[in-house]
Design an enzyme around this catalytic site. Structure first.
Site, short mmCIF file in Angstrom:
data_model
loop_
_atom_site.label_atom_id
_atom_site.label_comp_id
_atom_site.label_asym_id
_atom_site.label_seq_id
_atom_site.Cartn_x
_atom_site.Cartn_y
_atom_site.Cartn_z
N ARG A 212 0.84 -1.19 0.00
CA ARG A 212 0.00 0.00 0.00
C ARG A 212 0.88 1.25 0.00
O ARG A 212 1.83 1.33 0.78
CB ARG A 212 -0.93 0.03 1.22
CG ARG A 212 -2.09 -0.94 1.15
CD ARG A 212 -3.06 -0.58 0.04
NE ARG A 212 -4.17 -1.53 -0.06
CZ ARG A 212 -4.17 -2.59 -0.84
NH1 ARG A 212 -3.09 -2.86 -1.57
NH2 ARG A 212 -5.21 -3.39 -0.89
N GLU A 213 0.55 2.19 -0.88
CA GLU A 213 1.25 3.47 -0.91
C GLU A 213 0.33 4.54 -0.32
O GLU A 213 -0.87 4.56 -0.60
CB GLU A 213 1.62 3.84 -2.35
CG GLU A 213 2.65 2.90 -2.96
CD GLU A 213 3.00 3.28 -4.40
OE1 GLU A 213 2.40 4.26 -4.91
OE2 GLU A 213 3.85 2.60 -5.00
N ARG B 263 -6.37 27.39 -4.13
CA ARG B 263 -5.80 26.07 -3.92
C ARG B 263 -5.35 25.52 -5.27
O ARG B 263 -6.15 25.12 -6.10
CB ARG B 263 -6.82 25.14 -3.27
CG ARG B 263 -7.23 25.55 -1.86
CD ARG B 263 -6.06 25.54 -0.92
NE ARG B 263 -6.45 25.70 0.47
CZ ARG B 263 -5.58 25.76 1.48
NH1 ARG B 263 -4.29 25.69 1.23
NH2 ARG B 263 -6.01 25.90 2.73
N ALA C 136 -7.16 27.35 8.88
CA ALA C 136 -6.55 26.05 9.16
C ALA C 136 -5.05 26.15 8.95
O ALA C 136 -4.55 27.07 8.30
CB ALA C 136 -7.15 24.97 8.27
N LEU D 27 -1.02 23.66 9.42
CA LEU D 27 -0.32 22.42 9.69
C LEU D 27 0.19 22.35 11.12
O LEU D 27 0.50 23.37 11.74
CB LEU D 27 0.88 22.29 8.73
CG LEU D 27 0.57 22.25 7.24
CD1 LEU D 27 1.86 22.31 6.44
CD2 LEU D 27 -0.23 21.01 6.89
N GLU E 135 -4.27 34.03 10.05
CA GLU E 135 -5.03 34.03 8.81
C GLU E 135 -6.20 35.01 8.83
O GLU E 135 -6.59 35.52 7.77
CB GLU E 135 -5.56 32.63 8.50
CG GLU E 135 -4.47 31.63 8.15
CD GLU E 135 -5.02 30.36 7.53
OE1 GLU E 135 -6.24 30.13 7.62
OE2 GLU E 135 -4.23 29.61 6.94
N PRO F 166 -8.42 8.33 4.55
CA PRO F 166 -7.67 7.25 5.19
C PRO F 166 -7.24 6.14 4.24
O PRO F 166 -6.40 5.31 4.60
CB PRO F 166 -8.64 6.72 6.24
CG PRO F 166 -10.00 7.08 5.73
CD PRO F 166 -9.81 8.40 5.03
N GLY F 167 -7.79 6.11 3.04
CA GLY F 167 -7.36 5.12 2.07
C GLY F 167 -6.02 5.45 1.44
O GLY F 167 -5.36 4.58 0.88
N GLU G 261 -3.17 11.53 7.32
CA GLU G 261 -3.47 12.86 7.84
C GLU G 261 -4.65 12.82 8.82
O GLU G 261 -5.65 12.16 8.58
CB GLU G 261 -3.81 13.83 6.72
CG GLU G 261 -4.12 15.23 7.21
CD GLU G 261 -4.52 16.18 6.10
OE1 GLU G 261 -4.60 17.40 6.36
OE2 GLU G 261 -4.75 15.71 4.96
N GLU H 223 -1.56 33.05 0.28
CA GLU H 223 -2.24 33.75 1.37
C GLU H 223 -2.20 35.27 1.20
O GLU H 223 -2.92 35.98 1.90
CB GLU H 223 -1.62 33.36 2.71
CG GLU H 223 -1.92 31.93 3.12
CD GLU H 223 -1.42 31.61 4.51
OE1 GLU H 223 -0.71 32.47 5.09
OE2 GLU H 223 -1.73 30.53 5.03
#
Length: 221
Positions: A55-56, A82, A94, A96, A115, A133-134, A138, A161
């Site tokens: 799985r990658e 984006r 939001a 990181l 922000e 999740p596949g 994250e 930004e």
């Protein structure tokens, strides 16, 4: 006539409905790409004694987001370009989790100030997410911020930004936009619908505290 009866639920009455953390054995791991925000890895998984597969997925640093709600029942949205999707999206603030030693709720307050120029006196955990999740490990924690004031912060926005726009939107208007498909950022949609569900149920006071245990990402140590 076809029997439309639903099968009996597997979950016993009164049992806790909960995701179960428990990584299967990894026979080998390769880092295929090291990136600015995430790495691409390939694991060879020993699923069972007879089944093995590759799985990658993306190893991501994790993130936090903030749904800020003012006394006029408006939510704070930002408009940001984006590049990956080639679109300018309406989102909640939001960022990181990329600062060593910074607690997630502290990171959330910092992102809200940087922000949107807003501080909050009250912060609660609204919802936790695994967006994909596949293909990614994250995790995102979304907070509900209230008791809002203007932040005294001198912060220079760069890159995409630099064109960031903020707007206060009535909560119901934002929810309608999400349900109509006019707002599509997954974290933002989840936050708006979670808040709607909370307010129709036990209320904001029932939310978890800001420093509640965060989602685990096994294999990150």
């Amino acid at each position: 006539m076809t029997d439309q009866t639903s099968p009996e639920p597997a979950l016993e009455t009164g049992a806790a409905l909960r995701d179960e953390v428990g990584r299967r054995s990894v026979a080998a791991r390769r880092t295929l790409h090291e990136g600015m925000i995430f790495d691409l890895v390939r694991d060879t998984v020993d699923f069972t004694a007879e089944v093995r597969f590759d799985r990658e997925y993306l190893c991501h640093t994790g993130a936090v987001a903030v749904l800020a709600l003012d006394e006029q029942d408006r939510v704070l949205l930002i408009r940001q370009y984006r590049h990956a999707v080639g679109a300018t999206l309406w989102e909640i603030p939001a960022g990181l989790l990329d600062r060593d030693g910074e607690a997630p709720h502290r990171a959330a307050l910092r992102e809200l100030a940087e922000e949107a120029g807003v501080s909050a006196t009250a912060l609660r955990t609204l919802v936790d997410l695994r967006p994909s999740p596949g293909g990614s490990d994250e995790v995102i924690r979304v907070y509900l911020a209230t008791g809002l004031t203007a932040a005294t912060l001198d912060f220079e926005r760069t890159d995409e930004e630099a064109e960031l726009i903020t707007a206060w939107v009535p909560l119901q208007e934002a929810i309608t936009a999400a349900l109509d498909g006019r707002i599509t950022n997954a974290t933002t949609v989840s936050a708006l619908l979670a808040l709607a569900a909370v307010r129709s149920g036990e209320g904001i006071a029932a939310l978890r505290p800001a420093d509640a245990p965060f989602l685990e990402r096994p294999g990150r140590d």
